[in-house]
Motif scaffolding. Structure first.
Motif, mmCIF file in Angstrom:
data_model
loop_
_atom_site.group_PDB
_atom_site.id
_atom_site.type_symbol
_atom_site.label_atom_id
_atom_site.label_comp_id
_atom_site.label_asym_id
_atom_site.label_seq_id
_atom_site.Cartn_x
_atom_site.Cartn_y
_atom_site.Cartn_z
ATOM 1 N N SER A 83 0.866 -1.184 0.000
ATOM 2 C CA SER A 83 0.000 0.000 0.000
ATOM 3 C C SER A 83 0.892 1.221 0.000
ATOM 4 N N LYS A 90 -4.286 -2.656 4.926
ATOM 5 C CA LYS A 90 -3.429 -3.604 4.189
ATOM 6 C C LYS A 90 -3.161 -4.870 4.997
ATOM 7 N N PRO A 196 3.801 0.355 4.931
ATOM 8 C CA PRO A 196 3.437 1.340 3.910
ATOM 9 C C PRO A 196 4.671 1.964 3.264
ATOM 10 N N VAL A 220 -3.267 -2.370 -2.157
ATOM 11 C CA VAL A 220 -4.501 -2.058 -1.427
ATOM 12 C C VAL A 220 -4.640 -0.552 -1.300
ATOM 13 N N SER A 221 -5.850 -0.058 -1.569
ATOM 14 C CA SER A 221 -6.126 1.372 -1.466
ATOM 15 C C SER A 221 -7.513 1.576 -0.898
ATOM 16 N N SER A 227 -5.482 8.762 -0.916
ATOM 17 C CA SER A 227 -4.888 7.429 -0.863
ATOM 18 C C SER A 227 -4.359 7.009 -2.227
ATOM 19 N N VAL A 231 -0.801 5.400 -3.947
ATOM 20 C CA VAL A 231 -0.867 4.132 -4.663
ATOM 21 C C VAL A 231 -0.188 4.249 -6.022
#
Length: 342
Positions: A83, A90, A196, A220-221, A227, A231
């Motif tokens: 992420s 995540k 992250p 993953v978002s 966000s 990503v």
């Protein structure tokens, strides 16, 4: 006997990366890295206090890479969960992905937590109080069930609230130990949960696993543009590092009321969300998972949300994502989630 941070072990955390040079100053922003072939000679090295140290450091491939490749030769599929930023769920998704694959008793699944400074996987898997054991063959993972094992730095900490305050080389060294010394055995899937961002841990996992083969990464978002901004950086990192992006999952896509089972939008996708981003980047959209408060409750109690609340729309969405990930890895969909869907 379990390795501990209070008692010395045979693991040398201070020199994990083929006798990494001792630097006299922090690495600058555009540093090629002390282990790089350009270390000490690149244009960005001019004026750096570490220039002579890096120039004289040993170069060449890491001698531990063949050991890692041999150790993981019995792992059929390896995937990363990434992420761009924290707080998108995540690690929660990593646990549900592992539970999803392990729901077929014919599959053996490993879940490796490489978030060294913020390990949360053991709590979510209900094994927070366990410790790892050292045998003649290596470190034994903690087994959640007969076919689902976990490895995390949390198992090595004296207390659950103890902080891990390490610089990059030490973190990289522990990740190497997880891959090189843990006796995973024969696995169908190894899910690697990462912290992250696009920093040391990601580079280490990629370089250590490169020769053994990585199926790809699941990104993953959440639906918000704030966000998705990060990503995009994660996707760029994967492309530069040669990691195949299996697809994007939009987590917290709507809210499921546990009482009435209706779904409402709380994080509106102002720019089209992860689905639009997947179209723009020409990568698969794996699915949208709504936010169900019972997911957090299941994680707090170390339970499988898929087993505890199979009627939830979020559970159905997660099953769909697990199947899509399997498809992207070339796994027969009929072999996935047999126990739930069969």
């Amino acid at each position: 006997m379990a390795p501990s941070f209070e008692e010395p072990t045979q693991v040398d955390f201070d020199a994990p990366l083929k006798a990494a040079p001792k630097l006299v100053a922090p690495e600058p922003e555009h540093c090629p890295g002390p282990e790089s072939q350009q270390a000490g000679t690149a244009d960005s090295c001019a004026g750096c206090p570490n220039q002579k140290i890096c120039a004289s450091a040993p170069k060449g491939p890491d001698p531990d890479i063949p050991v890692i490749t041999s150790r993981l030769s019995s792992v059929k599929h390896k995937l990363l969960v990434l992420s761009g930023k924290g707080g998108v769920g995540k690690s929660t998704f990593s646990t549900m992905l592992a539970h999803g694959f392990a729901s077929n008793p014919a599959h053996t699944v490993g879940l490796m937590d490489t978030d060294i400074c913020g390990p949360s996987i053991p709590k979510m898997m209900g094994v927070e109080d366990e410790t790892i054991h050292v045998t003649a063959e290596g470190w034994e993972p903690v087994w959640v069930s007969e076919n689902l094992g976990v490895m995390s730095v949390q198992f090595m900490l004296p207390g659950r609230d103890d902080a891990v305050i390490w610089r990059g080389p030490k973190k990289n060294g522990l990740i190497k130990k997880f891959l090189m010394d843990v006796t995973w055995g024969e696995l169908d899937f190894l899910v690697v949960d990462t912290p992250p961002g696009t920093s040391d841990e990601h580079l280490s996992v990629n370089s250590f696993l490169k020769n053994s083969g990585v199926d790809g990464a699941v990104v993953v978002s959440t639906p918000q543009e704030v966000s998705l901004l990060d990503v995009r950086k994660e996707i760029d990192f994967c492309r530069k590092a040669g990691i195949r992006v299996l697809g994007i999952v939009e987590n917290m896509s709507g809210f499921v009321c546990p009482g009435c089972k209706t779904e409402s939008q709380i994080f509106r996708a102002s720019t089209g969300g992860a689905r639009r981003l997947a179209e723009d980047e020409k990568i698969p959209f794996l699915g949208a998972v709504p936010l169900d408060p019972r997911i957090g409750m299941a994680c707090d109690h170390g339970e499988s949300f898929l087993d505890a609340y199979p009627e939830s729309p979020a559970c159905r969405a997660i099953r769909g994502v697990v199947k899509r990930v399997a498809e992207e890895m070339g796994v027969e969909v009929g072999d996935v989630l047999m126990e739930v869907d069969g």
